[in-house]
Design a protein around this motif. Structure first.
Motif: not given
Length: 281
Positions: A35-61
């Motif tokens: 989709l080369p014509d689309e405007h894109l916004i990318y957000l990296a939640d790096s302050a909370w990375a990685p998500y892999g070991g965090k509780p599911e409710e934290v990731i959902a929030e």
């Protein structure tokens, strides 16, 4: 900068893409290609990375807060470009924003089951993804339908190395060998890259596989499938941006961590230039 909301037309609004860090850029790469014509916004939640070991409710929030921010920026669609966040939060995100096209990512178990010749598929993913109810249900459904056996391998620490840009170091290769060797020894001839970060170490994975003496091992990355699903939803909703309108497509990045991590990632991993700024959520 992405144009200020409101946009000239709904189709001219940007697509919001988010992940815990830089991994979702592997999905963004497929979106930009398709989709080369689309405007894109990318957000990296790096302050909370990685998500892999965090509780599911934290990731959902976190996912709901990020989705709300992207919607405030005028996003016409959302891509949850993180396997862990998709497992933990996409149901809640869709419930909160029912009017938007929303696409998540999930490990490519179906294409892997179709690709395997030995009937055994290795799945490389985070602990949280592999423990998630959504993933386990998908595994059971695909296994029942295909008779494939899925060998699950949590890759503790791999996301951290990729976030640090250690894509091809001795330590990263040693970690990959530790995770991949048991899967190949168990008979897997197909490996699923079950985290959006992992495509960025694909060359190292291929070298490790070759070093272990394995041949014809298929690697499954679902980034292209995510982009194609997004395109279908945008077209079906009349939201696909025509290439002939307005100014050229723009790319803007946000990070809850440091700009000095995300900005070089755009350049190094994607070969793209983007405006990047920090924010607190």
């Amino acid at each position: 900068m992405i144009p200020t909301h409101p946009f000239p037309t709904p189709a001219d609004a940007p697509i919001g893409v988010f992940d815990s860090g830089v991994g979702g850029l592997s999905v963004l790469r497929h979106i930009r290609a398709l989709l080369p014509d689309e405007h894109l916004i990318y957000l990296a939640d790096s302050a909370w990375a990685p998500y892999g070991g965090k509780p599911e409710e934290v990731i959902a929030e976190r996912s709901l807060a990020i989705a709300a921010f992207l919607v405030r920026q005028g996003a016409k669609a959302l891509v949850v470009a993180c396997n862990t966040a998709t497992v933990a939060a996409i149901k809640a995100v869709r419930a909160h924003f029912p009017e938007l096209p929303i696409v998540g990512v999930e490990p490519g178990l179906k294409p892997a089951a179709a690709a395997t010749r030995s009937g055994k598929v290795g799945v490389l993913a985070t602990q949280r993804t592999l423990a998630g109810e959504k993933f386990l249900l998908l595994r059971d459904q695909v296994a029942l339908a295909s008779k494939a056996e899925f060998l699950l391998q949590p890759c503790v620490g791999l996301v951290d190395r990729i976030e640090l840009g250690e894509l091809d170091t001795e330590a990263t290769r040693a970690m990959l060998e530790r995770y991949i060797a048991p899967l190949l020894a168990g008979g897997a001839d197909t490996l699923v890259l079950g985290c959006t970060h992992y495509p960025f170490v694909r060359p190292a994975i291929e070298d490790v596989i070759a070093g272990l003496g394995a041949r014809d091992v298929a690697l499954i990355d679902t980034g292209d499938a995510v982009a194609r699903q997004l395109a279908r939803l945008l077209e079906g909703s009349g939201l696909q941006r025509p290439g002939s309108v307005g100014h050229p497509p723009l790319l803007h990045g946000y990070t809850t961590g440091g700009v000095d991590a995300l900005l070089p990632a755009f350049r190094k991993l994607l070969g793209m230039e983007a405006d990047v700024e920090t924010l607190k959520i």
